[in-house]
Design an enzyme around this catalytic site. Structure first.
Site, PDB file in Angstrom:
ATOM      1  N   HIS A 211       9.919   2.197 -58.828  1.00  0.00           N
ATOM      2  CA  HIS A 211      11.167   2.596 -58.183  1.00  0.00           C
ATOM      3  C   HIS A 211      11.300   4.116 -58.367  1.00  0.00           C
ATOM      4  O   HIS A 211      12.366   4.628 -58.679  1.00  0.00           O
ATOM      5  CB  HIS A 211      12.354   1.850 -58.796  1.00  0.00           C
ATOM      6  CG  HIS A 211      12.175   0.359 -58.860  1.00  0.00           C
ATOM      7  ND1 HIS A 211      12.770  -0.422 -59.828  1.00  0.00           N
ATOM      8  CD2 HIS A 211      11.460  -0.485 -58.078  1.00  0.00           C
ATOM      9  CE1 HIS A 211      12.415  -1.698 -59.632  1.00  0.00           C
ATOM     10  NE2 HIS A 211      11.618  -1.753 -58.586  1.00  0.00           N
TER      11      HIS A 211
ATOM     12  N   GLU B 256       8.536 -10.048 -59.224  1.00  0.00           N
ATOM     13  CA  GLU B 256       7.870  -9.387 -58.092  1.00  0.00           C
ATOM     14  C   GLU B 256       6.343  -9.339 -58.213  1.00  0.00           C
ATOM     15  O   GLU B 256       5.702  -8.507 -57.558  1.00  0.00           O
ATOM     16  CB  GLU B 256       8.408  -7.963 -57.940  1.00  0.00           C
ATOM     17  CG  GLU B 256       9.866  -7.900 -57.544  1.00  0.00           C
ATOM     18  CD  GLU B 256      10.227  -6.534 -57.031  1.00  0.00           C
ATOM     19  OE1 GLU B 256      10.299  -6.367 -55.807  1.00  0.00           O
ATOM     20  OE2 GLU B 256      10.427  -5.618 -57.857  1.00  0.00           O
TER      21      GLU B 256
ATOM     22  N   HIS C 221      14.458   0.504 -52.340  1.00  0.00           N
ATOM     23  CA  HIS C 221      13.844  -0.210 -53.457  1.00  0.00           C
ATOM     24  C   HIS C 221      12.828   0.639 -54.228  1.00  0.00           C
ATOM     25  O   HIS C 221      12.989   0.868 -55.417  1.00  0.00           O
ATOM     26  CB  HIS C 221      13.200  -1.492 -52.896  1.00  0.00           C
ATOM     27  CG  HIS C 221      12.599  -2.387 -53.915  1.00  0.00           C
ATOM     28  ND1 HIS C 221      12.278  -3.692 -53.660  1.00  0.00           N
ATOM     29  CD2 HIS C 221      12.224  -2.187 -55.198  1.00  0.00           C
ATOM     30  CE1 HIS C 221      11.772  -4.264 -54.732  1.00  0.00           C
ATOM     31  NE2 HIS C 221      11.711  -3.359 -55.682  1.00  0.00           N
TER      32      HIS C 221
HETATM   33 ZN   LIG Z   1      10.896  -3.576 -57.593  1.00  0.00          ZN
END
Ligand SMILES: [Zn+2]
Length: 247
Positions: free
Chosen positions: A105, A84, A173
């Site tokens: 998160h 990511e 998420h």
């Molecule tokens: Zn993430």
């Protein structure tokens, strides 16, 4: 060992500062084995520094990799980058004012992302999250994915939702935070989690009176080194890290 990079006009080892940020975020419960924090390269604004794929609590200076804004590693040396990482480059590309990015998160923020309940600051310490926190839903544009921001296209879409603000939630998420320094981004991340937790508690008691917009502006205007360094010193101690002194 990774070569240390000194920030311009500030005698600060930016890699050491980034390692400390990772340890603090882990120690304060903002990231677990996942989530990451990056900093824009102090001498190359078209690049950023981010750890290899590793739990933040374990990160060392030798884990830090330099990337171009489109997520290409400059000095990979066999290390695996985060899937990511595109979140970071996309935000730096869109926002020249942003010097550090956190993706987490953070647990208390999740209920807001999945219900669409608006998150607004209710505590003076939390004003830095912004007047309200926009919500990005990857499904709107990208459909059924694993929810990971694994391309520049997704990163750009998320950065667009963040807009000019400091924070955005990601449905199902987590969240992203954009700061004007590593300390600023970590500070906002800690208080975004606290604001979420307090909001849920307050909702059980009654109707919430959030901060007035003028109060949010007033707190943001006075949140500078005096506040950030005070928190940073305490969080460094708790995480077992030495604080670098910045004037
Ligand atoms: Zn993430």
């Amino acid at each position: 060992m990774a070569k240390s990079v000194k920030a311009k006009n500030k005698k600060i080892d930016i890699i050491d500062e980034l390692v400390t940020a990772n340890r603090i975020l882990a120690n304060e419960g903002i990231v677990d084995s996942f989530g990451h924090v990056s900093v824009r390269h102090p001498e190359r604004p078209d690049r950023y520094l981010l750890s290899r794929a590793r739990a933040p609590e374990r990160i060392e200076a030798s884990d830090i990799i330099e990337f171009t804004l489109d997520g290409k590693p400059i000095n990979l040396k066999g290390r695996s980058p985060y899937t990511e990482r595109f979140i970071h480059g996309a935000i730096y590309e869109r926002r020249p004012d942003v010097m550090a990015v956190v993706h987490n998160h953070s647990p208390s923020t999740i209920p807001f992302g999945v219900t669409g309940k608006k998150m607004k600051p209710l505590l003076h310490m939390c004003a830095s999250i912004g007047h309200d926190v926009p919500l990005w839903d990857s499904h709107d544009k990208f459909g059924n994915t694993a929810l990971l921001v694994n391309s520049m296209e997704m990163g750009h879409d998320l950065a667009k939702r963040l807009g000019k603000g400091r924070t955005a939630l990601m449905r199902g998420h987590g969240a992203v935070v954009a700061g004007n320094s590593i300390r600023h981004a970590v500070f906002i991340s800690v208080y975004l989690e606290l604001n979420a937790k307090l909001t849920m508690q307050a909702m059980q008691i009654g109707k919430i009176k959030h901060l007035y917009p003028g109060e949010v502006d007033a707190v943001i205007a006075r949140t500078g080194p005096y506040t950030l360094n005070r928190a940073w010193e305490n969080w460094c101690r708790r995480a077992g890290r030495k604080m670098q002194v910045i004037d």
